[in-house]
Enzyme design. Structure first.
Site, PDB file in Angstrom:
ATOM      1  N   ASP A 155      93.541 105.673  51.960  1.00 36.24           N
ATOM      2  CA  ASP A 155      92.134 105.777  51.538  1.00 36.24           C
ATOM      3  C   ASP A 155      91.750 104.747  50.469  1.00 36.24           C
ATOM      4  O   ASP A 155      90.713 104.089  50.568  1.00 36.24           O
ATOM      5  CB  ASP A 155      91.845 107.177  50.981  1.00 36.24           C
ATOM      6  CG  ASP A 155      91.681 108.208  52.086  1.00 36.24           C
ATOM      7  OD1 ASP A 155      91.367 107.818  53.223  1.00 36.24           O
ATOM      8  OD2 ASP A 155      91.892 109.396  51.798  1.00 36.24           O
ATOM      9  N   ARG A 159      84.210 119.112  34.407  1.00 39.20           N
ATOM     10  CA  ARG A 159      84.935 118.198  33.523  1.00 39.20           C
ATOM     11  C   ARG A 159      86.459 118.348  33.656  1.00 39.20           C
ATOM     12  O   ARG A 159      87.211 117.363  33.599  1.00 39.20           O
ATOM     13  CB  ARG A 159      84.480 118.437  32.077  1.00 39.20           C
ATOM     14  CG  ARG A 159      85.260 117.703  31.000  1.00 39.20           C
ATOM     15  CD  ARG A 159      85.083 116.194  31.135  1.00 39.20           C
ATOM     16  NE  ARG A 159      86.029 115.499  30.293  1.00 39.20           N
ATOM     17  CZ  ARG A 159      85.727 114.919  29.127  1.00 39.20           C
ATOM     18  NH1 ARG A 159      84.496 114.920  28.679  1.00 39.20           N
ATOM     19  NH2 ARG A 159      86.659 114.304  28.429  1.00 39.20           N
ATOM     20  N   ASN A 207      82.715 113.739  36.374  1.00 41.31           N
ATOM     21  CA  ASN A 207      82.685 114.807  37.371  1.00 41.31           C
ATOM     22  C   ASN A 207      81.927 116.007  36.840  1.00 41.31           C
ATOM     23  O   ASN A 207      81.960 116.286  35.647  1.00 41.31           O
ATOM     24  CB  ASN A 207      84.112 115.222  37.727  1.00 41.31           C
ATOM     25  CG  ASN A 207      84.142 116.071  38.982  1.00 41.31           C
ATOM     26  OD1 ASN A 207      83.589 115.669  40.011  1.00 41.31           O
ATOM     27  ND2 ASN A 207      84.755 117.248  38.916  1.00 41.31           N
ATOM     28  N   GLN A 223      90.598 102.204  56.399  1.00 44.02           N
ATOM     29  CA  GLN A 223      91.761 103.069  56.164  1.00 44.02           C
ATOM     30  C   GLN A 223      92.462 103.367  57.497  1.00 44.02           C
ATOM     31  O   GLN A 223      93.680 103.472  57.551  1.00 44.02           O
ATOM     32  CB  GLN A 223      91.401 104.328  55.364  1.00 44.02           C
ATOM     33  CG  GLN A 223      90.454 105.328  55.999  1.00 44.02           C
ATOM     34  CD  GLN A 223      91.116 106.213  57.030  1.00 44.02           C
ATOM     35  OE1 GLN A 223      92.310 106.451  56.960  1.00 44.02           O
ATOM     36  NE2 GLN A 223      90.342 106.670  58.005  1.00 44.02           N
ATOM     37  N   ARG A 255      88.310 118.860  36.114  1.00 47.36           N
ATOM     38  CA  ARG A 255      88.904 118.109  37.235  1.00 47.36           C
ATOM     39  C   ARG A 255      88.996 116.614  36.895  1.00 47.36           C
ATOM     40  O   ARG A 255      89.939 115.937  37.295  1.00 47.36           O
ATOM     41  CB  ARG A 255      88.100 118.307  38.518  1.00 47.36           C
ATOM     42  CG  ARG A 255      88.257 119.719  39.083  1.00 47.36           C
ATOM     43  CD  ARG A 255      87.568 119.818  40.428  1.00 47.36           C
ATOM     44  NE  ARG A 255      88.400 119.304  41.516  1.00 47.36           N
ATOM     45  CZ  ARG A 255      87.924 119.008  42.733  1.00 47.36           C
ATOM     46  NH1 ARG A 255      86.646 119.169  43.007  1.00 47.36           N
ATOM     47  NH2 ARG A 255      88.735 118.555  43.670  1.00 47.36           N
ATOM     48  N   LYS A 293      96.682 118.306  54.425  1.00 51.70           N
ATOM     49  CA  LYS A 293      97.091 117.196  53.557  1.00 51.70           C
ATOM     50  C   LYS A 293      98.208 117.596  52.595  1.00 51.70           C
ATOM     51  O   LYS A 293      99.116 116.794  52.344  1.00 51.70           O
ATOM     52  CB  LYS A 293      95.883 116.615  52.827  1.00 51.70           C
ATOM     53  CG  LYS A 293      94.963 115.875  53.808  1.00 51.70           C
ATOM     54  CD  LYS A 293      94.021 114.935  53.110  1.00 51.70           C
ATOM     55  CE  LYS A 293      93.273 114.112  54.156  1.00 51.70           C
ATOM     56  NZ  LYS A 293      92.379 113.133  53.581  1.00 51.70           N
ATOM     57  N   GLY A 304      82.841 111.900  40.707  1.00 49.12           N
ATOM     58  CA  GLY A 304      83.651 112.832  41.493  1.00 49.12           C
ATOM     59  C   GLY A 304      85.112 112.720  41.123  1.00 49.12           C
ATOM     60  O   GLY A 304      85.557 111.678  40.618  1.00 49.12           O
ATOM     61  N   ALA A 305      85.830 113.831  41.335  1.00 47.62           N
ATOM     62  CA  ALA A 305      87.243 113.852  40.930  1.00 47.62           C
ATOM     63  C   ALA A 305      88.114 114.536  41.979  1.00 47.62           C
ATOM     64  O   ALA A 305      89.134 115.142  41.657  1.00 47.62           O
ATOM     65  CB  ALA A 305      87.378 114.554  39.577  1.00 47.62           C
TER      66      ALA A 305
HETATM   67  P1  ATR Z   1      87.542 115.220  48.327  1.00 53.39           P
HETATM   68  O1  ATR Z   1      88.903 115.713  47.938  1.00 53.39           O
HETATM   69  O2  ATR Z   1      87.413 114.932  49.792  1.00 53.39           O
HETATM   70  O3  ATR Z   1      87.061 114.076  47.481  1.00 53.39           O
HETATM   71  P2  ATR Z   1      86.358 117.582  47.050  1.00 53.39           P
HETATM   72  O4  ATR Z   1      87.612 117.950  46.387  1.00 53.39           O
HETATM   73  O5  ATR Z   1      85.581 118.672  47.725  1.00 53.39           O
HETATM   74  O6  ATR Z   1      86.504 116.440  48.136  1.00 53.39           O
HETATM   75  O7  ATR Z   1      85.420 116.860  45.968  1.00 53.39           O
HETATM   76  C1  ATR Z   1      84.076 116.801  46.112  1.00 53.39           C
HETATM   77  C2  ATR Z   1      83.484 116.189  44.832  1.00 53.39           C
HETATM   78  O8  ATR Z   1      82.072 116.276  44.903  1.00 53.39           O
HETATM   79  C3  ATR Z   1      83.895 116.922  43.570  1.00 53.39           C
HETATM   80  O9  ATR Z   1      84.104 115.981  42.546  1.00 53.39           O
HETATM   81  C4  ATR Z   1      82.678 117.796  43.284  1.00 53.39           C
HETATM   82  O10 ATR Z   1      82.524 118.172  41.926  1.00 53.39           O
HETATM   83  P3  ATR Z   1      83.253 119.480  41.320  1.00 53.39           P
HETATM   84  O11 ATR Z   1      84.662 119.079  41.026  1.00 53.39           O
HETATM   85  O12 ATR Z   1      82.474 119.803  40.117  1.00 53.39           O
HETATM   86  O13 ATR Z   1      83.166 120.530  42.404  1.00 53.39           O
HETATM   87  C5  ATR Z   1      81.588 116.865  43.698  1.00 53.39           C
HETATM   88  N1  ATR Z   1      80.302 117.546  43.968  1.00 53.39           N
HETATM   89  C6  ATR Z   1      79.994 118.291  45.037  1.00 53.39           C
HETATM   90  N2  ATR Z   1      78.715 118.710  44.954  1.00 53.39           N
HETATM   91  C7  ATR Z   1      78.211 118.229  43.754  1.00 53.39           C
HETATM   92  C8  ATR Z   1      76.943 118.338  43.081  1.00 53.39           C
HETATM   93  N3  ATR Z   1      75.938 119.034  43.612  1.00 53.39           N
HETATM   94  N4  ATR Z   1      76.802 117.702  41.900  1.00 53.39           N
HETATM   95  C9  ATR Z   1      77.814 116.990  41.356  1.00 53.39           C
HETATM   96  N5  ATR Z   1      79.041 116.864  41.945  1.00 53.39           N
HETATM   97  C10 ATR Z   1      79.239 117.476  43.138  1.00 53.39           C
END
Ligand code: ATR
Length: 300
Positions: free
Chosen positions: A121, A171, A168, A264, A173, A84, A145-146
């Site tokens: 997306d 924090r 998230n 998408q 991110r 990507k 999530g971020a």
């Molecule tokens: P994508 O880019 O496809 O969205 P990614 O960058 O791997 O995937 O993001 C995954 C998300 O899931 C992140 O926001 C991650 O939180 P962190 O930034 O803290 O890693 C979140 N995530 C994954 N497992 C988690 C958990 N057990 N509890 C809370 N958040 C989680």
């Protein structure tokens, strides 16, 4: 432009000839991708003389492969992990969707020799929610999530006047996402419960709930949620995640993640093949059945 192809007599396959329009998906690995299944089914349904192929390309071969496909007359490609960032870099024209989301998942080789980059997306997410009868206009959304998907969805929601709050686990991110998109507010993961009242939409973009992932407690109580709240998950294996089941048990409307994958993809299909594919229960059933095959699973 619709280029109608014949099928080979006695076989359920389109004839590949000098007029066949070509597209595909570049990934490494790519064998798990559901995109060929979906696009080739649409090509047949729409009567388009086209083909969509999986293209396994090693990370150091990305540029060579893209230039080669362009030179060979492909209409464009989808780009998935781990390419990507390379895709974002190689494009000549970044569409606004790609700029705003900071990512590219769809390349279009235009007739003037340029490579155009799109992110489908966020708009795929919104189209799916709207296909479930929920108008996406105004209101406010709490995004969990971020990562890349969260940023694409946040951008499309902001474009429709939706106020976006991002919680998230890490924090920093969430802060980075808020810094990249004016209008996004970042909060701590633990604050999600206090941000939820007043939100019209809750969107899980984390990997929580995915098959095989550790099951984690969300930092809020859906039993206390506004009855108008719409709960969305972008995870689609399983389709009914623990979050969606919890929401449904509390009488809330839910939107699962499979439709986002389909919508998408449909946006890319239209750009390459010049026709909007039919998005409805048929293609959903096709994917659903494939996801439930033994040894199935993984990303689209
Ligand atoms: P994508 O880019 O496809 O969205 P990614 O960058 O791997 O995937 O993001 C995954 C998300 O899931 C992140 O926001 C991650 O939180 P962190 O930034 O803290 O890693 C979140 N995530 C994954 N497992 C988690 C958990 N057990 N509890 C809370 N958040 C989680």
């Amino acid at each position: 432009m619709v280029n109608t192809g014949d099928t080979v007599p006695g076989r359920d396959r389109p004839r590949i000839d000098g007029h066949t329009l070509l597209a595909g998906v570049i990934g490494w690995p790519v064998a798990h991708s559901r995109s060929p299944l979906m696009h080739n089914w649409w090509l047949a349904q729409c009567g388009v003389n086209g083909a969509y192929v999986p293209l396994p390309v090693a990370p150091d071969q990305f540029d060579t492969a893209v230039r080669g496909l362009q030179a060979a007359g492909f209409r464009g490609v989808n780009v998935t992990i781990p390419h990507k960032e390379s895709a974002y870099r190689i494009v000549d024209r970044l569409h606004r969707s790609a700029q705003r989301s900071g990512s590219v998942n769809t390349l279009v080789f235009s007739s003037d020799g340029r490579i155009e980059g799109y992110s489908t997306d966020g708009d795929g997410f919104v189209a799916n929610v709207e296909a479930h009868g929920v108008a996406v206009k105004g209101g406010s959304a709490l995004l969990l999530g971020a990562g890349g998907a969260a940023r694409a969805i946040a951008a499309s929601l902001l474009d429709r006047g939706v106020r976006v709050v991002v919680a998230n686990r890490t924090r920093a991110r969430a802060d980075a996402l808020a810094a990249s998109l004016a209008g996004v507010e970042a909060i701590d993961w633990a604050q999600a419960g206090s941000a939820l009242p007043g939100c019209t939409m809750l969107v899980n973009t984390t990997s929580i709930g995915m098959e095989g992932a550790a099951q984690v407690q969300f930092p809020f109580d859906l039993a206390q949620a506004d009855p108008e709240l719409v709960v969305c998950d972008i995870v689609y294996v399983p389709r009914q995640t623990a979050l969606l089941k919890w929401a449904a048990a509390n009488g809330l409307r839910t939107v699962d993640g499979l439709g986002m994958l389909i919508h998408q993809a449909g946006l890319g299909f239209e750009k390459w093949f010049g026709v909007a594919p039919g998005i409805g229960p048929d293609v959903e059933a096709l994917l659903d059945a494939d996801l439930h095959r033994p040894a199935a699973g993984g990303a689209g």
